[in-house]
Scaffold this motif. Sequence first.
Motif, PDB file in Angstrom:
ATOM      1  N   ALA A  44       0.897  -1.211   0.234  1.00  0.00           N
ATOM      2  CA  ALA A  44       0.171  -0.130  -0.218  1.00  0.00           C
ATOM      3  C   ALA A  44       0.875   1.117  -0.110  1.00  0.00           C
ATOM      4  O   ALA A  44       1.956   1.373   0.348  1.00  0.00           O
ATOM      5  N   THR A  45       0.272   2.238  -0.553  1.00  0.00           N
ATOM      6  CA  THR A  45       1.107   3.638  -0.518  1.00  0.00           C
ATOM      7  C   THR A  45       0.223   4.652  -0.136  1.00  0.00           C
ATOM      8  O   THR A  45      -1.172   4.839  -0.300  1.00  0.00           O
ATOM      9  N   GLY A  46       0.702   5.866   0.402  1.00  0.00           N
ATOM     10  CA  GLY A  46       0.294   6.966   1.096  1.00  0.00           C
ATOM     11  C   GLY A  46      -0.280   7.506  -0.189  1.00  0.00           C
ATOM     12  O   GLY A  46       0.103   7.540  -1.473  1.00  0.00           O
ATOM     13  N   ALA A  47      -1.418   8.605  -0.054  1.00  0.00           N
ATOM     14  CA  ALA A  47      -1.891   9.552  -1.010  1.00  0.00           C
ATOM     15  C   ALA A  47      -1.011  10.219  -1.823  1.00  0.00           C
ATOM     16  O   ALA A  47      -1.266  10.537  -2.938  1.00  0.00           O
ATOM     17  N   LEU A  48       0.295  10.540  -1.113  1.00  0.00           N
ATOM     18  CA  LEU A  48       1.037  11.603  -1.727  1.00  0.00           C
ATOM     19  C   LEU A  48       2.356  10.922  -2.411  1.00  0.00           C
ATOM     20  O   LEU A  48       3.137  11.689  -3.099  1.00  0.00           O
TER      21      LEU A  48
END
Length: 308
Positions: free
Chosen positions: A73-77
């Motif tokens: 998973a990755t953060g929105a930025l």
Amino acid sequence: MRAARIHAYGTIDDIRFEDVREPVIGLDDVLVRVEAAALNPMDNKLMAGYLKDFFPLAFPYTLGTDLAGTVVATGALVAGISPGDKVIARTDPTAGGAFAELAAVPARLVARVSPDLALASLAGLPTAAGSAWQALFEAAAIRPGQSVLIHAGAGGVGSFAVQLASLAGAHVTATASAANLDLVHALGAKKVIDYRHEDFAAISPTADVVIDTIGGETLERSLGIIRPGGKLIGLSAPFDTEAAKARGIDAQFLFHQSDAGRLAAVAALAVEDRLQIVVGRQFPLADTIDAFRLLLKGGARGKILVRP
């Protein structure tokens, strides 16, 4: 998930294996499923509290900084990194988190790697290869044709330093135990000295640069073989540089600092099969204490890994 944690400064016997909540990632973080994590001497120093003035830990603390794994998973930025990517990373020492099934890491500390490479062994790159690169090219600024002595040439940092110095065109001499002489020759050293049966200070060529990962008497005796104007880079612990300066030697203690560009550079060499990652032993996460015992014993060949 399972994680190897400590609840206060102490010894390896204070490590606990616990079920904990999965990390919550921030806007600029990535969540990595850990394939392997590597032990470093700094891990023990952090655990014992020797570095608390520089890296104060918040407890409970999940051990480990060096890891390889798959992004889940990755953060929105986050840009340029996606779920499914194979990556290596070195977390901030105060954050730790590598000795667990999942780790949250700032995207700036992550480097993507080829999916064709054996992912687990890549966990051995970040601190060890990064330290070798920093010592040779940033601190010592080695040049082709220079004579470089590397202590503990079969160890984690040493095995990378031998290869990187050789790739840079230096004439490499290294110390190692008798069991590792052939390995260190194969990594690129022109001369390998059996430190248990030979006196490196008596038979080593005069060196332009010495890279020392041992410290103490080994570092002190290295002064006698460095030419005036040469450089001594010590990575084991801070030391008194005045004796070196009195001989006209540029001596400095090097503390490794994470750098994404440096990490990408060593990863690229591994991708091109120009940098070999020497893995000595692998342990399951539940045997992290045994892995630390091997690290503290000293003389380990290459990197020690734990596998969640």
